[in-house]
Write a protein that holds these residues in place. Sequence first.
Motif, mmCIF file in Angstrom:
data_model
loop_
_atom_site.group_PDB
_atom_site.id
_atom_site.type_symbol
_atom_site.label_atom_id
_atom_site.label_comp_id
_atom_site.label_asym_id
_atom_site.label_seq_id
_atom_site.Cartn_x
_atom_site.Cartn_y
_atom_site.Cartn_z
ATOM 1 N N LYS B 101 0.830 -1.205 0.000
ATOM 2 C CA LYS B 101 0.000 0.000 0.000
ATOM 3 C C LYS B 101 0.864 1.254 0.000
ATOM 4 C CE LYS B 101 -4.347 0.420 1.983
ATOM 5 N NZ LYS B 101 -5.239 0.355 3.166
ATOM 6 N N ALA B 102 1.957 1.182 0.780
ATOM 7 C CA ALA B 102 2.838 2.346 0.870
ATOM 8 C C ALA B 102 3.421 2.683 -0.498
ATOM 9 C CB ALA B 102 3.956 2.082 1.875
ATOM 10 N N ARG B 103 3.563 1.672 -1.338
ATOM 11 C CA ARG B 103 4.098 1.900 -2.674
ATOM 12 C C ARG B 103 3.000 2.129 -3.696
ATOM 13 N NH1 ARG B 103 9.624 -0.203 -2.618
ATOM 14 N NH2 ARG B 103 9.957 -0.576 -0.421
ATOM 15 N N GLY B 104 1.747 2.138 -3.216
ATOM 16 C CA GLY B 104 0.638 2.463 -4.103
ATOM 17 C C GLY B 104 0.319 1.381 -5.115
ATOM 18 N N MET B 105 0.435 0.112 -4.718
ATOM 19 C CA MET B 105 0.108 -0.974 -5.635
ATOM 20 C C MET B 105 -1.409 -1.063 -5.818
ATOM 21 S SD MET B 105 1.190 -4.950 -5.235
ATOM 22 C CE MET B 105 2.930 -4.840 -5.643
ATOM 23 N N ALA B 106 -1.834 -1.564 -6.969
ATOM 24 C CA ALA B 106 -3.268 -1.672 -7.273
ATOM 25 C C ALA B 106 -3.946 -2.644 -6.318
ATOM 26 C CB ALA B 106 -3.459 -2.126 -8.708
ATOM 27 N N LYS B 107 -5.209 -2.343 -6.017
ATOM 28 C CA LYS B 107 -5.946 -3.112 -5.005
ATOM 29 C C LYS B 107 -6.049 -4.599 -5.336
ATOM 30 C CE LYS B 107 -8.774 -0.358 -2.012
ATOM 31 N NZ LYS B 107 -9.636 0.770 -2.282
ATOM 32 N N ALA B 108 -6.364 -4.895 -6.594
ATOM 33 C CA ALA B 108 -6.555 -6.290 -6.998
ATOM 34 C C ALA B 108 -5.251 -7.076 -6.814
ATOM 35 C CB ALA B 108 -7.013 -6.346 -8.451
ATOM 36 N N GLU B 109 -4.152 -6.441 -7.191
ATOM 37 C CA GLU B 109 -2.826 -7.056 -7.061
ATOM 38 C C GLU B 109 -2.502 -7.303 -5.587
ATOM 39 O OE1 GLU B 109 -1.002 -8.076 -9.388
ATOM 40 O OE2 GLU B 109 1.069 -8.173 -8.664
ATOM 41 N N ILE B 110 -2.837 -6.326 -4.748
ATOM 42 C CA ILE B 110 -2.606 -6.474 -3.307
ATOM 43 C C ILE B 110 -3.396 -7.664 -2.769
ATOM 44 C CG2 ILE B 110 -3.044 -5.446 -1.046
ATOM 45 C CD1 ILE B 110 -2.364 -2.739 -2.200
ATOM 46 N N ALA B 111 -4.659 -7.761 -3.164
ATOM 47 C CA ALA B 111 -5.514 -8.841 -2.674
ATOM 48 C C ALA B 111 -4.955 -10.203 -3.103
ATOM 49 C CB ALA B 111 -6.933 -8.658 -3.216
ATOM 50 N N ARG B 112 -4.470 -10.269 -4.333
ATOM 51 C CA ARG B 112 -3.919 -11.521 -4.856
ATOM 52 C C ARG B 112 -2.695 -11.936 -4.029
ATOM 53 N NH1 ARG B 112 -0.420 -13.361 -8.079
ATOM 54 N NH2 ARG B 112 0.566 -11.358 -8.511
ATOM 55 N N LYS B 113 -1.817 -10.953 -3.763
ATOM 56 C CA LYS B 113 -0.601 -11.249 -3.007
ATOM 57 C C LYS B 113 -0.915 -11.638 -1.566
ATOM 58 C CE LYS B 113 2.998 -9.455 -5.575
ATOM 59 N NZ LYS B 113 4.420 -9.600 -5.391
ATOM 60 N N LEU B 114 -1.900 -10.962 -0.996
ATOM 61 C CA LEU B 114 -2.273 -11.271 0.383
ATOM 62 C C LEU B 114 -2.787 -12.709 0.461
ATOM 63 C CD1 LEU B 114 -2.660 -10.345 3.302
ATOM 64 C CD2 LEU B 114 -4.937 -9.571 2.689
ATOM 65 N N ASP B 115 -3.563 -13.090 -0.543
ATOM 66 C CA ASP B 115 -4.067 -14.461 -0.626
ATOM 67 C C ASP B 115 -2.921 -15.463 -0.625
ATOM 68 O OD1 ASP B 115 -6.727 -14.407 -0.542
ATOM 69 O OD2 ASP B 115 -7.052 -15.136 -2.594
ATOM 70 N N TRP B 116 -1.963 -15.187 -1.465
ATOM 71 C CA TRP B 116 -0.813 -16.074 -1.610
ATOM 72 C C TRP B 116 -0.067 -16.217 -0.285
ATOM 73 C CZ3 TRP B 116 4.422 -14.144 -1.556
ATOM 74 C CH2 TRP B 116 5.383 -15.153 -1.726
ATOM 75 N N VAL B 117 0.249 -15.078 0.335
ATOM 76 C CA VAL B 117 1.050 -15.083 1.550
ATOM 77 C C VAL B 117 0.274 -15.704 2.715
ATOM 78 C CG1 VAL B 117 0.998 -13.130 3.131
ATOM 79 C CG2 VAL B 117 3.037 -13.566 1.795
ATOM 80 N N THR B 118 -1.045 -15.464 2.728
ATOM 81 C CA THR B 118 -1.881 -16.047 3.773
ATOM 82 C C THR B 118 -1.831 -17.568 3.698
ATOM 83 O OG1 THR B 118 -3.349 -14.168 3.549
ATOM 84 C CG2 THR B 118 -4.174 -16.016 4.783
ATOM 85 N N VAL B 120 0.655 -19.386 2.326
ATOM 86 C CA VAL B 120 2.000 -19.851 2.670
ATOM 87 C C VAL B 120 2.187 -19.919 4.181
ATOM 88 C CG1 VAL B 120 4.457 -19.267 2.586
ATOM 89 C CG2 VAL B 120 3.055 -19.037 0.529
ATOM 90 N N PHE B 121 1.716 -18.904 4.879
ATOM 91 C CA PHE B 121 1.954 -18.840 6.324
ATOM 92 C C PHE B 121 0.772 -19.345 7.147
ATOM 93 C CE2 PHE B 121 5.039 -15.936 4.626
ATOM 94 C CZ PHE B 121 6.156 -16.175 5.399
ATOM 95 N N LYS B 122 -0.260 -19.831 6.488
ATOM 96 C CA LYS B 122 -1.456 -20.347 7.175
ATOM 97 C C LYS B 122 -1.971 -19.326 8.191
ATOM 98 C CE LYS B 122 0.521 -24.947 6.830
ATOM 99 N NZ LYS B 122 1.948 -24.528 6.739
ATOM 100 N N LEU B 123 -2.251 -18.125 7.700
ATOM 101 C CA LEU B 123 -2.617 -17.034 8.605
ATOM 102 C C LEU B 123 -4.109 -16.714 8.589
ATOM 103 C CD1 LEU B 123 0.345 -14.588 8.028
ATOM 104 C CD2 LEU B 123 -0.319 -15.580 10.203
ATOM 105 N N GLY B 124 -4.908 -17.500 7.871
ATOM 106 C CA GLY B 124 -6.317 -17.169 7.665
ATOM 107 C C GLY B 124 -7.062 -16.619 8.869
ATOM 108 N N GLN B 140 5.947 -12.789 14.834
ATOM 109 C CA GLN B 140 7.150 -12.812 14.015
ATOM 110 C C GLN B 140 6.836 -13.444 12.654
ATOM 111 O OE1 GLN B 140 9.013 -10.727 14.535
ATOM 112 N NE2 GLN B 140 11.033 -11.197 15.251
ATOM 113 N N LYS B 141 5.909 -14.368 12.647
ATOM 114 C CA LYS B 141 5.472 -14.981 11.402
ATOM 115 C C LYS B 141 4.820 -13.921 10.506
ATOM 116 C CE LYS B 141 2.915 -19.237 10.736
ATOM 117 N NZ LYS B 141 2.374 -20.366 11.499
ATOM 118 N N VAL B 142 4.036 -13.049 11.145
ATOM 119 C CA VAL B 142 3.401 -11.968 10.397
ATOM 120 C C VAL B 142 4.459 -11.026 9.833
ATOM 121 C CG1 VAL B 142 1.876 -9.973 10.579
ATOM 122 C CG2 VAL B 142 1.278 -12.094 11.737
ATOM 123 N N ALA B 143 5.474 -10.741 10.659
ATOM 124 C CA ALA B 143 6.557 -9.868 10.198
ATOM 125 C C ALA B 143 7.254 -10.495 8.988
ATOM 126 C CB ALA B 143 7.562 -9.625 11.325
#
Lengths: 297, 354
Positions: B101-118, B120-124, B140-143
């Motif tokens: 967000k700080a770099r102003g990435m598009a919302k859809a792209e952010i959502a896609r990446k968040l999905d991916w990382v969630t 990987v780290f089982k953060l649901g 620390q996992k979140v970090a």
Amino acid sequence: MEQPLQKRSTGRLMIIGFLSPTILLLLFMVAYPIISLVYYSFHNFSAMRPADGMTWAGLGNYEYLLTDRGIWQRFVFTGKFVFLCVTMQMILGIFVGYQLQKTFKGRDFLFTALMLPMMLSPVVAGFLWRYMLNAEWGVVNYLLTGIGLPKVEWLSQATPALWAAAVVDTWMWTPFIALLATAAFRGIPETIYEAAEVDGASPAYVFFRVTLPMSAPVLFIALILRLIDCFKQYDLFVAFTGGGPGSSTETVSFAVAKTAFSYFYTGEASALAVILLCIIMGLAMILVRHLSKMGER
Amino acid sequence: MARIDLKDLTIRFGGFTAVDNVNLTVNDGEFAVYLGPSGCGKTTTLRAIAGLEQATSGDILFDGKRVNDLKPSERNIAMVFQFVSLYPNLSIAENIIFPLKARGMAKAEIARKLDWVTGVFKLGDELKRRPAALPPGARQKVALARAVIRDPAVLLLDEPLSAIDEQFREEMRWELGHLQRELGVTTIYVTHDQREAMSLADRIVLMNHSKIVQVAEPDRIFFQPSSVFAGQFIGSPSMNLIDLVPVAGGLRLGDSPVVLSQSELPPGITARGAVKLGIRPRDLRLVSGEGHALAVEDTFSVGRERFFTFTVSDQILQGTDHRTQPGAGSVTLVPEGMMFFDAETGLRITEAAA
């Protein structure tokens, strides 16, 4: 069984013994005035004419006050003053506080210098500024005419007087906000800023998204304290305008004082004071609840 | 992905030299672990690579390009700090996407990446909660999630597991190693915990007193330490160190009657000055019978493993024997485990050098 029981009761006695002077003093200083204030507010009574005695008025004083347009005008004026003061002080205070959180040479001196207006008695500050704001020979108008602007009748009209008082109050109390804001900003761990820096956030983004929200609890306390203080502002208007012209620059506190000590309508003044007290207690309760919530965290 | 070169990197704070003339190359996709005691300059080096400290002299290169004057945000690095550096006022999800967000990435792209990382780290379950509601390990996992979500060229980790409870730390360590190999991101990891270093590193960079002591693969640093410091810092219990006294026909172990004969020693070693013998506890054996002069003082067992102590030159030394049927009473040395160090410089005497 007997032994500890006895011990406990003497312990309780001791506690009561130690606390009683404070409790008595508090009752005398706080409870007694408040109770008598409420009592007077339900009566027709003038402290100047005790011989007339006290007659029960019920809610008469309140009814009279709340239907009087004059008092609403005072509430509106007070509201305007509070809004102007608090807005200016918060914005300026946060800005100055943000600048002061950085470590630089002369910071301590600047800090102390900024605190000076806060240390003045409000009445003294009021009279000081009254001279500076004098329409004919005050330094403010001198400076205004110096840059080609017309003179302003600062203290003889309601709106300029309101602004002048708000600016002076801001001059006095911005450092207070700045002090609290600086403390709050400095309490944010350095690694959070470093993380934000690595994350690529601009300083403005970090400020609005991290610094400000994280300092919000402290800034909120500052806000409530200023709300309460501005709401009961009296001194500045006494010094500046004496409430005039007419009653156009009278705050609610001003009206209480005038009703009580110029007209000596003690009952009516008491009723107004009770209303004022309720508003301020309401604000104070928000503050206390907030503080205890912060303590739990 | 990037290769990192440190060229003559020196960092001073006033009169104190925190990093002294460090040279190092970390290859693209490599997992390098800085290991050393506290205050050895490992964290300072990491912070300099991040751009949070300025190099006093020397260069930091990413893929051959000098980055000394670039801000942290311009280096395409991500970092996980030792102490929790999540934004307490933001939810877990908002924390993770903060860099995007700080770099102003598009919302859809952010959502896609968040999905991916969630995933990987089982953060649901945690996404909507605040950092304060999570245990330190999960924070620390979140970090870490926040660090990898933007595909950094370099991942910098400053003792990320040291503030986490033992049990969770072990688990996180495995996950971290697995993740790094999967992402193939160049990673620099700082720790004072040798177990972390040994299990995670492609290469360990051992530091002491602001200088690099040895750079090597975990196995090599264990079996072929370059100095007394490297030998003793890695391995637990720590490597034993015994003064060798020159006598007719060889070198004697301190004040004990045991003499290492010429045939047991690397050639030419007796001609040198003072020499110390280093031997790890695991290279000592419990034996029974006559003819062995090192007497065991104390023993205890943990499962099958036997721990024992003995004394040479008033120094209490430790050994461990994990064989099924150890002897009792005396101690012998496994010849392959013997390492010789120059008593003056502390450097290991390798056969080639001797």
